[in-house]
Structures are given as C-alpha cells and as structure tokens.
Design a protein around this motif. Structure first.
Motif, PDB file in Angstrom:
ATOM      1  N   LYS A  64       0.853  -1.195   0.000  1.00 38.06           N
ATOM      2  CA  LYS A  64       0.000   0.000   0.000  1.00 38.06           C
ATOM      3  C   LYS A  64       0.885   1.238   0.000  1.00 38.06           C
ATOM      4  O   LYS A  64       1.871   1.317   0.740  1.00 38.06           O
ATOM      5  N   GLY A  65       0.534   2.211  -0.836  1.00 39.78           N
ATOM      6  CA  GLY A  65       1.297   3.448  -0.902  1.00 39.78           C
ATOM      7  C   GLY A  65       2.352   3.466  -2.002  1.00 39.78           C
ATOM      8  O   GLY A  65       2.863   4.539  -2.357  1.00 39.78           O
ATOM      9  N   GLN A  66       2.669   2.284  -2.528  1.00 45.17           N
ATOM     10  CA  GLN A  66       3.649   2.233  -3.607  1.00 45.17           C
ATOM     11  C   GLN A  66       2.981   2.553  -4.957  1.00 45.17           C
ATOM     12  O   GLN A  66       1.755   2.729  -5.041  1.00 45.17           O
ATOM     13  N   THR A  67       3.807   2.621  -5.970  1.00 40.10           N
ATOM     14  CA  THR A  67       3.355   2.950  -7.322  1.00 40.10           C
ATOM     15  C   THR A  67       3.520   1.745  -8.228  1.00 40.10           C
ATOM     16  O   THR A  67       4.500   0.993  -8.111  1.00 40.10           O
ATOM     17  N   VAL A  68       2.560   1.554  -9.101  1.00 37.52           N
ATOM     18  CA  VAL A  68       2.663   0.472 -10.080  1.00 37.52           C
ATOM     19  C   VAL A  68       2.269   1.022 -11.443  1.00 37.52           C
ATOM     20  O   VAL A  68       1.371   1.873 -11.552  1.00 37.52           O
ATOM     21  N   THR A  69       2.962   0.576 -12.454  1.00 39.66           N
ATOM     22  CA  THR A  69       2.636   0.961 -13.827  1.00 39.66           C
ATOM     23  C   THR A  69       2.367  -0.282 -14.647  1.00 39.66           C
ATOM     24  O   THR A  69       3.215  -1.180 -14.728  1.00 39.66           O
ATOM     25  N   LEU A  70       1.201  -0.340 -15.227  1.00 41.34           N
ATOM     26  CA  LEU A  70       0.798  -1.463 -16.075  1.00 41.34           C
ATOM     27  C   LEU A  70       0.908  -1.018 -17.532  1.00 41.34           C
ATOM     28  O   LEU A  70       0.611   0.121 -17.866  1.00 41.34           O
ATOM     29  N   ARG A  71       1.323  -1.961 -18.370  1.00 34.79           N
ATOM     30  CA  ARG A  71       1.495  -1.614 -19.772  1.00 34.79           C
ATOM     31  C   ARG A  71       0.625  -2.484 -20.654  1.00 34.79           C
ATOM     32  O   ARG A  71       0.434  -3.670 -20.382  1.00 34.79           O
ATOM     33  N   CYS A  72       0.153  -1.891 -21.728  1.00 31.81           N
ATOM     34  CA  CYS A  72      -0.665  -2.615 -22.703  1.00 31.81           C
ATOM     35  C   CYS A  72      -0.183  -2.297 -24.105  1.00 31.81           C
ATOM     36  O   CYS A  72      -0.068  -1.137 -24.497  1.00 31.81           O
ATOM     37  N   ASP A  73       0.092  -3.352 -24.866  1.00 33.36           N
ATOM     38  CA  ASP A  73       0.401  -3.201 -26.292  1.00 33.36           C
ATOM     39  C   ASP A  73      -0.784  -3.736 -27.093  1.00 33.36           C
ATOM     40  O   ASP A  73      -1.028  -4.944 -27.096  1.00 33.36           O
ATOM     41  N   PRO A  74      -1.499  -2.851 -27.766  1.00 36.86           N
ATOM     42  CA  PRO A  74      -2.683  -3.319 -28.506  1.00 36.86           C
ATOM     43  C   PRO A  74      -2.272  -4.010 -29.804  1.00 36.86           C
ATOM     44  O   PRO A  74      -1.096  -4.050 -30.168  1.00 36.86           O
ATOM     45  N   ILE A  75      -3.238  -4.543 -30.482  1.00 40.80           N
ATOM     46  CA  ILE A  75      -2.981  -5.117 -31.800  1.00 40.80           C
ATOM     47  C   ILE A  75      -2.597  -3.985 -32.748  1.00 40.80           C
ATOM     48  O   ILE A  75      -3.208  -2.909 -32.728  1.00 40.80           O
ATOM     49  N   SER A  76      -1.576  -4.230 -33.542  1.00 39.17           N
ATOM     50  CA  SER A  76      -1.102  -3.216 -34.471  1.00 39.17           C
ATOM     51  C   SER A  76      -2.223  -2.736 -35.380  1.00 39.17           C
ATOM     52  O   SER A  76      -2.970  -3.541 -35.954  1.00 39.17           O
ATOM     53  N   GLY A  77      -2.357  -1.414 -35.480  1.00 38.94           N
ATOM     54  CA  GLY A  77      -3.390  -0.860 -36.344  1.00 38.94           C
ATOM     55  C   GLY A  77      -4.698  -0.582 -35.640  1.00 38.94           C
ATOM     56  O   GLY A  77      -5.613   0.004 -36.226  1.00 38.94           O
ATOM     57  N   HIS A  78      -4.803  -1.007 -34.398  1.00 40.72           N
ATOM     58  CA  HIS A  78      -6.028  -0.747 -33.628  1.00 40.72           C
ATOM     59  C   HIS A  78      -5.925   0.622 -32.969  1.00 40.72           C
ATOM     60  O   HIS A  78      -5.160   0.831 -32.039  1.00 40.72           O
ATOM     61  N   ASP A  79      -6.738   1.547 -33.456  1.00 38.02           N
ATOM     62  CA  ASP A  79      -6.702   2.899 -32.914  1.00 38.02           C
ATOM     63  C   ASP A  79      -7.376   2.992 -31.547  1.00 38.02           C
ATOM     64  O   ASP A  79      -7.093   3.869 -30.758  1.00 38.02           O
ATOM     65  N   ASN A  80      -8.319   2.084 -31.297  1.00 33.98           N
ATOM     66  CA  ASN A  80      -9.105   2.141 -30.065  1.00 33.98           C
ATOM     67  C   ASN A  80      -8.508   1.225 -29.000  1.00 33.98           C
ATOM     68  O   ASN A  80      -8.273   0.030 -29.261  1.00 33.98           O
ATOM     69  N   LEU A  81      -8.252   1.782 -27.852  1.00 38.28           N
ATOM     70  CA  LEU A  81      -7.673   1.029 -26.747  1.00 38.28           C
ATOM     71  C   LEU A  81      -8.500   1.312 -25.511  1.00 38.28           C
ATOM     72  O   LEU A  81      -8.867   2.452 -25.226  1.00 38.28           O
ATOM     73  N   TYR A  82      -8.806   0.254 -24.777  1.00 39.29           N
ATOM     74  CA  TYR A  82      -9.665   0.339 -23.601  1.00 39.29           C
ATOM     75  C   TYR A  82      -8.977  -0.289 -22.398  1.00 39.29           C
ATOM     76  O   TYR A  82      -8.255  -1.277 -22.540  1.00 39.29           O
TER      77      TYR A  82
END
Lengths: 114, 114
Positions: free
Chosen positions: A15-33
């Motif tokens: 608790k209190g720490q920082t986390v960064t999650l990463r997402c690589d979408p499918i190439s050419g997909h403009d929409n990311l959720y």
C-alpha cells in the motif's frame, strides 16, 4: 496477428507504492480500452483511447489513476499511491473501429496491494 | 449500481447437459449484447452477440435468447463439453456511436463434469 499484450502478468506491491501497467494493442487498432475486475465482481470500464486521445475516462475511479497513450501505440496505466481496494485484474482491450465492434482483450495484469 | 445482473454465479453441469446463464439489464439504451468466454489465465474472448431486432441467435452449440420487453437475455450451451468449462460474462453496450463501452455482468463460472 499478435494479440493484445499486457505486462506484468502479476504485480504484488505494498500500500502506498506505485505500479505501472502496460498494454500493447494489436497493431493498427486505434481504439484502446482499460477495464478492471475487482474481487470477482463484474468487469468495469475505466477508459477509452482513440489513438493518443482520451475519448472517455468516465470510469476512472479517482485521481490516483493515470492513463497515457503517447504516440497512439502502447498505453500505460499508473496507480499512485496504490490502495488495498485497487487489487484486481486490469484488462486492456483494443479494436480497429469504434462502435459495437469486436473487442480483443489481453490476458490481464493481476494487481495485489498488501 | 449493477446495470447488468447475471445469474447464477456458478454452475456445474454434466457432460452432454445444457448450461443456462441468465442476464437482465435496466438501461433501455443498450442495443448490443455480447457474451464473452474466459479461460483461466486468458482474457475474455467474444463468443456470440445479439442485437434486439432478433429474439434468438445460434452459433453451433451456443444460443442467445433475447426478450426485449422483459429486458432479459440468456446463453444456452447445448451438449456441454468439459472444454466449455470457463467463466462466461454477459455484457451490453449502447448504440455504436457511443463506442465499445461495455457494461458487464458479474460472470458465471461453468464447470462441465465428464
């Protein structure tokens, strides 16, 4: 076609720490959720990018969450500082077009906050 | 406030039996109703979807039944197989102009016993 890739698959932080999650979408997909499933409940919408722009961020829980998609390619979701209630599985999904089209989900990043 | 209610939370069925999962919604603006299937360690994947202009849609052993007046829809898995063991999520979204902002049900864990 490579699928949606998420990293890390599992993160355990204090608790209190920082986390960064990463997402690589499918190439050419403009929409990311980003979606989140907390404590075995329903999967909830967090936000929607069209290229690098935030189209809808109505589901973001609070200002401890920051999502970015610089350059319109991969996206990051940072939680700072993390709280116990942030534990859950964070899903990223992408689609080529907006609208009621097929969303391709990643396998998710499981976040455990102790 | 859960806008899409899904039941049951879990289901055990014998091989060859019928699995039935029910969902109810409140928002009359919803007009796209997909079902997602999720295997352990994987992300949800689109299984089958329906729009309210039809009352039933069948794809192989999977059938969606839709009752617009009751605001209910259900998934039937005929001749259930052990490989169908997964978590199933119903979802709904408004007109495609609003983007792929899906509202999910709570999920149903289905176990098919051999």
């Amino acid at each position: 076609e490579a699928g949606v890739t998420q990293f890390p698959s599992h993160s355990v932080i204090e608790k209190g720490q920082t986390v960064t999650l990463r997402c690589d979408p499918i190439s050419g997909h403009d929409n990311l959720y980003w979606y989140r499933r907390v404590m075995g409940k329903e999967i909830k919408f967090l936000l929607h990018f069209v290229k690098e722009s935030k189209q809808d961020e109505s589901g973001m829980p609070n200002n401890r969450f920051l999502a970015e998609r610089t350059g319109g390619t991969y996206s990051t979701l940072k939680v700072q500082p993390a709280e116990l209630e942030d534990s859950g599985v964070y899903f990223c999904a992408s689609s080529r077009f907006s609208g009621a089209n097929v969303l391709t989900f990643g396998a998710g990043s499981r976040l455990t906050v102790l | 406030q859960q806008q899409v209610k899904q039941s049951p939370q879990s289901l055990i069925v014998q091989k060859g039996g019928i699995s039935i999962i029910n969902c109810a919604y409140e928002n009359t603006a919803f007009d796209y109703f997909p079902w997602y299937q999720q295997f352990p360690g994987k992300g949800p994947a689109l299984l089958i979807a329906i729009r309210p202009d039809v009352s039933e849609k069948k794809e192989g052993r999977f059938t969606i039944s839709f009752n617009k007046s009751a605001k209910q829809f259900s998934l039937h898995i005929m001749d259930s197989q052990p490989g169908d063991s997964a978590t199933y999520f119903c979802a709904a979204s408004p007109h495609k102009a609003a983007g792929n902002k899906l509202t999910f049900g709570g999920g149903t864990r289905v176990l098919v016993k051999p």
